[in-house]
Structures are given as C-alpha cells and as structure tokens.
Design a protein around this motif. Structure first.
Motif: not given
Length: 186
Positions: A12-15, A18-24
């Motif tokens: 869950a933390q890795e996923a 991934g949200v932060i990675r996508k947003v940035l």
C-alpha cells in the motif's frame, strides 16, 4: 489473527508513493495546476537523499519543503525526484528518493499521505525476517521541526524554526509548525 506474509502495508505504501510520483511527473511537464502546491516532508538521513552539508547540518533528521511558486528543474524518476529551491537566497538542488518521504500534503484540496519511514540508524537495528527483509517498526509521523516555505513576493524559500531564532551563535529549540494551520476548515 494470521501473519501477513504478503505485506499489504508495504504494498500500500509503494502504491501511494506512486501517486506522488505521478503528481510530481505531471507538475514537471506542465507546472502546478490551479491552487495546488505541496508540503513534502522527508528524512534527510535516508539512503539516497542528496542535500548540501549546510542543509543537512541544519536539518539532521526531517525537512519539509514547499513546492509552490518558485522552484526549478523538477525532475522525476521511478525512484526519486530532484528539484531546485532557494534557502535564505542560496540556491540548492535537492534529490529525494520516494522511499525517504514521510509526508505529502496538498492544502489546496486537503489531501494528505503519511508513510512509515525509518531513519538509516533505526533501519540498521531492525530484526531481519526469514526472507532477508527487515521488519518495519510502526512509528507515528512527527511534526516537522521547521518548514521551508517559498515566498511569492521574494522568489526564495523562507525557513522557519531554528534559523530565525539564532543569535550570537546560541541556538534555541526549533519551533514546531503544524500543518493544521494550512488545512481548509470545513
């Protein structure tokens, strides 16, 4: 209750990272949309973090940056992001692995993520599991000791906390800044 051999907490933390990675990644391509901006808290001693020795000395454990009006060269990879910011009129380049992030907050929409991240020393002292991985110790997210905030008017980061309280070489305790002050009230 049975033992979680799948490690849903880690997945869950890795996923969510991934949200932060996508947003940035989107911000790096097109800039910040609307009123969105981000408070990103990370462990300065985590493996892979690259900050100047001046900043590491000032923030030996946690640092919170604000990506809002003045930042440059935001680059995002699968494992980290790199950004240029100015601290007390001194330009700095920071490289932060996503695994070092403790918190991510977008006050424009009251979106917040918190992660269980251990310091390098704590990670080294964790017991090893049968598969060779270390067991994470659940730790609450502490409030950052200081916040670097980008100034709309001056185009540089203004750092609250210990920096502004120093006098004659004597250092006072850092001021704790709560992110609650930036959240929208409902």
């Amino acid at each position: 209750m049975g033992q979680d051999l799948i490690r849903y907490d880690v997945l869950a933390q890795e996923a969510l990272r991934g949200v932060i990675r996508k947003v940035l990644s989107e911000v790096a391509k097109t800039g910040l949309p609307g009123e969105h901006h981000f408070f990103i808290t990370f462990l300065t001693s985590a493996p892979g973090v690259r900050i100047s020795s001046r900043l590491r000395e000032k923030y030996p454990e946690l640092m919170t940056i604000v990506v809002q009006h003045q930042f440059w060269d935001l680059q995002v990879t699968e494992a980290s992001f790199e950004v240029g910011l100015s601290f007390s009129d001194i330009p700095e380049r920071l490289l932060v692995p996503f695994s070092a992030i403790r918190g991510f907050y977008d006050p424009a929409v009251n979106f917040e993520l918190e992660f269980d991240v251990q310091s390098a020393a704590a990670a080294n002292s964790q017991p090893e599991l049968v598969d060779g991985s270390s067991a994470p110790a659940p730790t609450p997210l502490p409030q950052p000791a200081s916040v670097s905030r980008l100034s709309k008017d001056h185009g540089h980061a203004e750092t609250g906390g210990a920096e502004n309280d120093e006098a004659d070489g004597d250092r006072k305790d850092a001021e704790v800044v709560s992110l609650d002050a930036f959240r929208k009230k409902t």
